[in-house]
Design a protein around this motif. Structure first.
Motif, PDB file in Angstrom:
ATOM      1  N   ILE A 148      24.458 -74.553  -2.813  1.00 29.63           N
ATOM      2  CA  ILE A 148      24.813 -75.804  -3.470  1.00 29.63           C
ATOM      3  C   ILE A 148      26.312 -75.832  -3.718  1.00 29.63           C
ATOM      4  O   ILE A 148      26.916 -74.803  -4.057  1.00 29.63           O
ATOM      5  CB  ILE A 148      24.006 -75.978  -4.785  1.00 29.63           C
ATOM      6  N   ASP A 149      26.913 -76.988  -3.527  1.00 29.62           N
ATOM      7  CA  ASP A 149      28.356 -77.147  -3.739  1.00 29.62           C
ATOM      8  C   ASP A 149      28.614 -78.546  -4.275  1.00 29.62           C
ATOM      9  O   ASP A 149      28.150 -79.535  -3.691  1.00 29.62           O
ATOM     10  CB  ASP A 149      29.111 -76.938  -2.423  1.00 29.62           C
ATOM     11  N   LYS A 150      29.310 -78.620  -5.385  1.00 30.32           N
ATOM     12  CA  LYS A 150      29.657 -79.907  -6.004  1.00 30.32           C
ATOM     13  C   LYS A 150      28.430 -80.786  -6.206  1.00 30.32           C
ATOM     14  O   LYS A 150      28.444 -81.998  -5.983  1.00 30.32           O
ATOM     15  CB  LYS A 150      30.713 -80.641  -5.179  1.00 30.32           C
ATOM     16  N   GLY A 151      27.332 -80.130  -6.629  1.00 31.11           N
ATOM     17  CA  GLY A 151      26.131 -80.866  -6.976  1.00 31.11           C
ATOM     18  C   GLY A 151      25.281 -81.317  -5.813  1.00 31.11           C
ATOM     19  O   GLY A 151      24.339 -82.098  -5.995  1.00 31.11           O
ATOM     20  N   GLN A 152      25.572 -80.821  -4.591  1.00 35.45           N
ATOM     21  CA  GLN A 152      24.797 -81.200  -3.418  1.00 35.45           C
ATOM     22  C   GLN A 152      24.390 -79.959  -2.633  1.00 35.45           C
ATOM     23  O   GLN A 152      25.163 -79.007  -2.510  1.00 35.45           O
ATOM     24  CB  GLN A 152      25.605 -82.121  -2.508  1.00 35.45           C
ATOM     25  N   ARG A 171      29.367 -71.375  -6.028  1.00 35.11           N
ATOM     26  CA  ARG A 171      30.419 -70.949  -6.939  1.00 35.11           C
ATOM     27  C   ARG A 171      30.137 -71.447  -8.360  1.00 35.11           C
ATOM     28  O   ARG A 171      29.296 -72.307  -8.594  1.00 35.11           O
ATOM     29  CB  ARG A 171      31.774 -71.477  -6.464  1.00 35.11           C
ATOM     30  N   ASN A 172      30.884 -70.927  -9.310  1.00 36.41           N
ATOM     31  CA  ASN A 172      30.785 -71.365 -10.700  1.00 36.41           C
ATOM     32  C   ASN A 172      31.047 -72.871 -10.782  1.00 36.41           C
ATOM     33  O   ASN A 172      32.033 -73.361 -10.231  1.00 36.41           O
ATOM     34  CB  ASN A 172      31.800 -70.606 -11.558  1.00 36.41           C
ATOM     35  N   GLY A 173      30.148 -73.604 -11.438  1.00 38.30           N
ATOM     36  CA  GLY A 173      30.312 -75.046 -11.563  1.00 38.30           C
ATOM     37  C   GLY A 173      29.723 -75.845 -10.425  1.00 38.30           C
ATOM     38  O   GLY A 173      29.846 -77.079 -10.393  1.00 38.30           O
ATOM     39  N   ALA A 174      29.025 -75.187  -9.493  1.00 36.57           N
ATOM     40  CA  ALA A 174      28.476 -75.892  -8.323  1.00 36.57           C
ATOM     41  C   ALA A 174      27.256 -76.737  -8.661  1.00 36.57           C
ATOM     42  O   ALA A 174      26.915 -77.661  -7.927  1.00 36.57           O
ATOM     43  CB  ALA A 174      28.120 -74.889  -7.225  1.00 36.57           C
TER      44      ALA A 174
END
Length: 237
Positions: free
Chosen positions: A210-214, A39-42
């Motif tokens: 990728i999600d929340k930088g991971q 998502r946007n910002g991931a």
């Protein structure tokens, strides 16, 4: 398995005091088209900037064909074989299409020159008819094609495409998708960062989510297509 053409090992990336990427592991083999989805910002664009040397990791490594490039200046990373197409295109608006291509021309890291203006115009026929037009007068889709073509003129080992479908009309998105498939079938190694999962399902051979930088998932595109739980949890809008 062969040494990946591109690999991130435990990359931690910060903007100032804020950590954006947390131990990211990523591997792309030669000839693959890997979709980096989220998502946007991931953290997709930050991953690309870390690879390109614009936001170098404070921990972990980026390797190109097994050789570390972390901490090198962006121009040295590009010279080593990374071709980076940013999401905001950045053509030279007051120069012609031909000029935009010629200014980027260089040999690849092993001295090869597979991509020339002649070959570009064969693969990108729409640009051939605009070679004397100022790049600033092209449409958004035409500028996207030009930035991809300009990056190929550097004869990179791997092409990084950051959100190539963003802000484009559906018919143009299809044209960009057809172009990427053509490059894939020609053997170009590609890493695409996208939040448009459906755009990538028909293009990529492999996917990393990728999600929340991971990184939370990595598999073939067919395996992702069959994993509703992952798609709903991390990719559904």
């Amino acid at each position: 398995m062969d040494t990946p053409i591109l690999e991130m090992r435990g990359a931690n990336v910060f903007y100032g005091a804020s950590q954006i990427l947390f131990g990211v592991n990523l591997a792309v083999q030669r000839g693959q088209t890997m979709a980096l989805l989220g998502r946007n910002g991931a953290g997709k664009s930050t991953t690309f900037k870390a690879i390109a040397g614009i936001a170098p990791p404070r921990g972990g490594q980026v390797l190109l064909s097994g050789h570390p490039v972390s901490g090198q200046a962006p121009y040295l990373v590009a010279r080593a074989g990374i071709g980076y197409v940013p999401e905001d295109r950045q053509v030279f608006p007051e120069h012609t299409v031909d000029d935009n291509l010629i200014v980027a021309a260089k040999r690849g890291p092993r001295g090869d020159r597979h991509w020339t203006t002649e070959r570009i115009y064969e693969v990108f026929p729409i640009l051939a008819g605009m070679r004397n037009r100022m790049a600033g007068r092209l449409s958004g889709g035409e500028q996207q094609m030009l930035t991809i073509a300009r990056t190929l003129m550097g004869n990179p080992d791997i092409l990084l495409l950051d959100e190539p479908s963003e802000g484009l009309a559906p018919i143009v998105v299809r044209a960009i998708g057809d172009l990427i498939r053509q490059l894939r079938d020609m053997g170009v190694t590609i890493l695409i960062a996208e939040q448009n999962m459906h755009f990538c399902l028909g293009i990529a051979t492999h996917a990393t989510v990728i999600d929340k930088g991971q990184v939370v998932y990595s598999a073939t595109i067919d395996e992702l297509r069959g994993n509703d739980a992952i798609m709903q949890r991390y990719l559904a809008v």
